[in-house]
Structures are given as structure tokens and as C-alpha cells.
Design a protein around this motif. Structure first.
Motif, PDB file in Angstrom:
ATOM      1  N   VAL A 151      -8.954  -2.596   7.022  1.00 50.28           N
ATOM      2  CA  VAL A 151      -7.610  -2.515   6.446  1.00 50.28           C
ATOM      3  C   VAL A 151      -6.577  -2.379   7.559  1.00 50.28           C
ATOM      4  N   ARG A 152      -6.822  -1.491   8.505  1.00 47.34           N
ATOM      5  CA  ARG A 152      -5.881  -1.292   9.615  1.00 47.34           C
ATOM      6  C   ARG A 152      -5.675  -2.589  10.408  1.00 47.34           C
ATOM      7  N   ARG A 205       0.839  -1.207   0.000  1.00 51.82           N
ATOM      8  CA  ARG A 205       0.000   0.000   0.000  1.00 51.82           C
ATOM      9  C   ARG A 205       0.866   1.246   0.000  1.00 51.82           C
ATOM     10  N   ALA A 220      -9.200   1.343   1.312  1.00 49.47           N
ATOM     11  CA  ALA A 220     -10.451   0.770   1.805  1.00 49.47           C
ATOM     12  C   ALA A 220     -11.604   1.094   0.867  1.00 49.47           C
ATOM     13  N   ASP A 263      -3.232   5.875   0.831  1.00 49.38           N
ATOM     14  CA  ASP A 263      -3.493   5.844   2.272  1.00 49.38           C
ATOM     15  C   ASP A 263      -4.575   4.807   2.577  1.00 49.38           C
ATOM     16  N   VAL A 264      -4.726   4.508   3.845  1.00 42.11           N
ATOM     17  CA  VAL A 264      -5.649   3.455   4.286  1.00 42.11           C
ATOM     18  C   VAL A 264      -7.072   3.723   3.800  1.00 42.11           C
ATOM     19  N   GLU A 265      -7.520   4.956   3.944  1.00 45.62           N
ATOM     20  CA  GLU A 265      -8.906   5.293   3.580  1.00 45.62           C
ATOM     21  C   GLU A 265      -9.165   5.090   2.090  1.00 45.62           C
ATOM     22  N   ASP A 266      -8.208   5.494   1.246  1.00 50.28           N
ATOM     23  CA  ASP A 266      -8.378   5.322  -0.197  1.00 50.28           C
ATOM     24  C   ASP A 266      -8.359   3.853  -0.595  1.00 50.28           C
ATOM     25  N   SER A 277     -14.046  -1.424   4.996  1.00 49.20           N
ATOM     26  CA  SER A 277     -13.842  -0.295   5.913  1.00 49.20           C
ATOM     27  C   SER A 277     -12.355  -0.046   6.154  1.00 49.20           C
ATOM     28  N   ALA A 278     -12.035   1.194   6.480  1.00 50.32           N
ATOM     29  CA  ALA A 278     -10.653   1.544   6.805  1.00 50.32           C
ATOM     30  C   ALA A 278     -10.187   0.777   8.039  1.00 50.32           C
ATOM     31  N   ASN A 279     -11.081   0.548   9.004  1.00 45.14           N
ATOM     32  CA  ASN A 279     -10.710  -0.224  10.201  1.00 45.14           C
ATOM     33  C   ASN A 279     -10.336  -1.652   9.842  1.00 45.14           C
TER      34      ASN A 279
END
Length: 151
Positions: free
Chosen positions: A34-35, A13, A24, A19-22, A30-32
Motif C-alpha cells: 500500500v505504501r 484512504r 492493507a 490507516d495503511v495497516e487497516d 501488505s502494508a508495504n
């Protein structure tokens, strides 16, 4: 079955400059999620792993550990948990976690153990077997060393 490699997913990534949000949003998760997958705090569902691989433009197998499977101890450590914390999650004493992680003890409820480690039952069994295999290798090594010194 191999374990999802969150560090590898994160590296891919970052390499892509996303970034995480993109990531996701593009993967439809969800971004969570991915995290959590990147941190290794849980194993993503197969559809999530496929979505991440597709979005990152890599083969699915690139997001999984290669070589010998992870042991339970390695899995717990990647989750950032102590043996005591894992024992509390499963509802057993710390010594039970130690013995199972070393491959010297079995369990009566592998489903609960798999859930505690955030693994499927098949993944948990593979990680437990990896620990047993390490113990067997160490014993065989000691036997060879002992025979060599007495020969």
C-alpha cells in the motif's frame, strides 16, 4: 493503459479515515505494498489495484490518472529519482535517459527500461509515446509561430 494514481489512492484512504495497516489487511495485501503504491514507487499489480478499489469502495478507474498519459519524465519524478539514478537502474548513461524522456530517442531494450521505471512494457511504451507527442506538439507550435511572423 493509465498509470496508477497513488496520490488519489492515499487521498481516498485518508478521506475514509483508514490507516495503511487497516487498508492493507482489509484488501488482503501488505502494508508495504500500500505504501509503495501510494508513493508511486511502483505500479501495483492489477489484482492489487482491484483490491484497493474494492476496499476503498470506488470504481477501479478512480485510482488511475485521467487525461493524457504521464510521460517518462513525470513517472521518474514521481518515483523521486534523478536522471542519473534512473540511468544507474537501467544501466545506461544519464544523457540516454534525458533523450528518451524527451522523446527524441528510442531504445533497443524497452523491457529493461520499463523495469527501471517500474512500469509494464505497455505502460512504458505509452509514457514514451506521450513524450514524443509533446515534442511533436512543440514543433508544430513553433512552425505555426514562425509562419505567423513571416506572413
Amino acid at each position: 493503459m493509465s498509470l496508477f494514481n497513488g496520490q488519489r489512492a492515499r487521498a481516498l484512504r485518508l478521506e475514509a479515515g483508514v490507516d495503511v495497516e487497516d487498508l492493507a489487511a482489509a484488501a488482503g495485501i501488505s502494508a508495504n505494498t500500500v505504501r509503495s503504491a501510494e508513493k508511486g514507487s511502483h505500479q501495483p499489480q492489477p489484482r492489487v489495484a482491484r483490491a484497493l478499489a474494492r476496499t476503498l469502495g470506488v470504481p477501479l478507474e478512480d485510482l488511475f490518472h485521467r487525461g493524457p498519459g504521464l510521460t517518462l519524465r513525470e513517472t521518474r519524478r514521481r518515483m523521486g529519482l534523478t536522471q542519473e539514478q534512473m540511468a544507474a537502474r537501467i544501466g545506461v548513461v544519464r544523457q540516454a535517459v534525458s533523450q528518451v524522456e524527451r522523446g527524441v530517442s528510442g531504445v533497443s531494450d524497452p523491457v529493461s527500461w520499463a523495469a527501471g521505471y517500474g512500469l509494464t512494457l505497455a505502460q512504458w511504451r505509452q509514457a514514451h509515446a506521450a513524450a514524443r507527442d509533446l515534442v511533436r506538439q512543440k514543433v508544430a507550435e513553433r512552425m505555426r509561430t514562425t509562419r505567423g511572423t513571416h506572413a
